[in-house]
Write a protein that holds these residues in place. Structure first.
Motif, short mmCIF file in Angstrom:
data_model
loop_
_atom_site.label_atom_id
_atom_site.label_comp_id
_atom_site.label_asym_id
_atom_site.label_seq_id
_atom_site.Cartn_x
_atom_site.Cartn_y
_atom_site.Cartn_z
N GLU A 1 0.82 -1.21 0.00
CA GLU A 1 0.00 0.00 0.00
C GLU A 1 0.86 1.26 0.00
OE1 GLU A 1 -0.46 -2.62 1.77
OE2 GLU A 1 -2.54 -3.28 1.59
N ILE A 2 2.00 1.22 0.71
CA ILE A 2 2.87 2.41 0.73
C ILE A 2 3.50 2.60 -0.64
CG2 ILE A 2 4.92 3.42 1.79
CD1 ILE A 2 4.21 2.03 4.36
N GLY A 3 3.83 1.49 -1.32
CA GLY A 3 4.33 1.61 -2.68
C GLY A 3 3.30 2.22 -3.61
N ASP A 4 2.03 1.79 -3.46
CA ASP A 4 0.95 2.38 -4.26
C ASP A 4 0.79 3.86 -3.94
OD1 ASP A 4 0.49 -0.08 -5.39
OD2 ASP A 4 -1.13 -0.61 -4.00
N LEU A 5 0.91 4.20 -2.63
CA LEU A 5 0.82 5.61 -2.24
C LEU A 5 1.96 6.41 -2.85
CD1 LEU A 5 -0.53 7.79 -0.50
CD2 LEU A 5 0.93 7.07 1.40
#
Length: 492
Positions: free
Chosen positions: A229-233
């Motif tokens: 999710e942090i990569g997507d963010l």
């Protein structure tokens, strides 16, 4: 509490709870297994001593009693293993007891024994001789097992052993589990620290870059690690900064062009306004000869029309850009329209020394708004005439794929690659030194054309070479293709 410590606490709590649950389950299972093993051994001992000491009648093989010496021998042997037993007859009388072992057998237990059930007692306190146990209430685990002959209860063996070995083993297991739990807790803290740090470091970096964006620095990018999710963010953040940077550059570019347009407009307006004002003053003070008054009025009319065109171009562009114009697309004959435009612009072309050549098949159908199609082709052809002197301007059209394609080719002054990249922009003029009406007034003509073609879900391109001319290609899709293109555009 900081996010890093909350994450560490979460990891630690989850692992510790899991280990506590596993430890409790392991202790229960191990404890039960130890008792099951002990009871199995006691059953084997009971079966062995009954087999060694039982006597049968040689005539009918019925139960005749127990051999006392064999029982004493087994009692001594089992006593060394801390196992003690007592044998009862079917009338509940005690036939033998090793080392004073006296268990308690209630009536309910006798009822179960008579049914052939073996009774397992996890913890009991039977009586034993003081030579065997330091107390009269030793803690033991016991089984009471019935034995039958010819479907009749003939004897009951109660056999037990001390639970202290089991408790010692369980105590050692609990200590080992406690050490393992402490070690696992320490390892969990270390692992959770690194996991939490790996997350919070990326969030901290994202926060730092966000502060830079807030200060107006849009040329920042976050290095993406992982597909979580942090990569997507991070990917969304990079898309946002790229969009902001593009918008910032577009705003800056539009502002520069707006300033340039205002300068151009002021220059363009100053000349006709000065001319109009001079003629009006001449008429006011009657200094213009009578034979020149009509020419002066015509001159004022031309200059006024020129100002109106400047204003109308801006108004038209804004209406088109904000989709405030109505479109009534239909099929009509494009060849007739282009023939009219050729005749309409023929005078201007001849004034430039140009030739207009039209190559369009009769009855060429196009799906478009009639008035906007005229406006598009008029502006493109007029643009070709303005930038071509003593040349040839070729206008052609044909059915192509799912629509109709039109090409306007000239051999005029042409454009550089940089000029081609910016030609559709508002207020842009290919040559900023062209401040007179010879090469257009506002720099809005092609910007309006580009917006109108997009409203038709069409496409317009230009190929040009400096000094050799330009070729404009316009494609209008048919009704079904236009509808699909519009739906795809709305979804995006």
């Amino acid at each position: 509490m900081k996010l890093m410590y909350r994450l560490m606490l979460s990891f630690f709590t989850i692992i510790v709870i899991l280990m506590v649950i596993l430890s409790i389950s392991f202790i229960k299972v191990t404890n039960q297994s130890m008792y099951q093993d002990t009871w199995r051994q006691l059953r084997q001992d009971a079966d062995s001593l009954v087999e060694d000491s039982i006597r049968y009648d040689p005539v009918d093989h019925s139960f005749a009693g127990f051999v006392t010496p064999a029982l004493h021998s087994d009692a001594r042997l089992l006593s060394h293993q801390d196992v003690h037993f007592a044998i009862y007859g079917r009338d509940q009388e005690q036939l033998f007891a090793s080392n004073g072992f006296t268990p308690t057998i209630t009536a309910a237990k006798w009822a179960k024994l008579e049914k052939g059930e073996t009774i397992y007692i996890k913890m009991t306190t039977p009586r034993l001789s003081k030579q065997v146990a330091a107390t009269n209430m030793p803690r033991m685990t016991e089984i009471i097992r019935p034995y039958r002959n010819k479907n009749k209860l003939v004897a009951v063996v109660a056999i037990a052993t001390f639970v202290s070995p089991i408790e010692r083993n369980m105590h050692q297991i609990k200590l080992n589990l406690l050490v393992a739990l402490l070690f696992a807790g320490l390892m969990t803290l270390l692992v959770s620290y690194f996991f939490s740090r790996s997350i919070t470091v990326r969030i901290k970096r994202l926060r730092e870059l966000t502060h830079q964006v807030a200060k107006g620095n849009y040329d920042v990018r976050l290095r993406i690690l992982g597909n979580d999710e942090i990569g997507d963010l991070g990917r969304s953040f990079n898309q946002m900064t790229a969009s902001l940077q593009s918008s910032h550059e577009e705003i800056h570019s539009q502002e520069e062009r707006r300033r340039q347009f205002m300068a151009n407009a002021a220059h363009e307006m100053r000349t006709p306004l000065t001319t109009i004002n001079g003629i009006l003053e001449g008429l006011q003070y009657d200094v213009i000869p009578e034979e020149d008054k009509q020419h002066s009025i015509e001159l004022m009319q031309n200059e006024t029309k020129r100002l109106i065109r400047l204003v109308n171009d801006n108004l038209n562009y804004e209406k088109i850009r904000t989709n405030q114009i109505s479109m009534e697309r239909k099929l009509f004959d494009a060849s007739a329209v282009l023939q009219n435009l050729k005749e309409q612009l023929g005078k201007k072309a001849r004034a430039q020394g140009d030739q207009l050549e039209l190559s369009v098949p009769d009855g060429l159908l196009v799906y478009a708004d009639y008035d906007r199609f005229v406006q598009i082709m008029f502006n493109i052809i007029q643009n070709a005439i303005q930038f071509t002197e003593n040349g040839v301007i070729k206008i052609s059209g044909q059915q192509r794929g799912h629509g109709t394609q039109f090409v306007v080719q000239d051999n005029g002054i042409g454009m550089t690659a940089d000029q081609q990249d910016n030609i559709w922009e508002r207020y842009y003029k290919a040559d900023k030194s062209r401040m007179n009406t010879k090469y257009g007034e506002s720099g809005l003509g092609l910007a309006i054309v580009h917006q109108l073609v997009q409203l038709h879900s069409g496409k317009i391109t230009v190929k040009s070479e400096l000094g050799k001319g330009s070729t404009f290609t316009v494609f209008f899709p048919d009704s079904q293709t236009a509808l699909r293109n519009q739906q795809a555009k709305d979804e995006n």
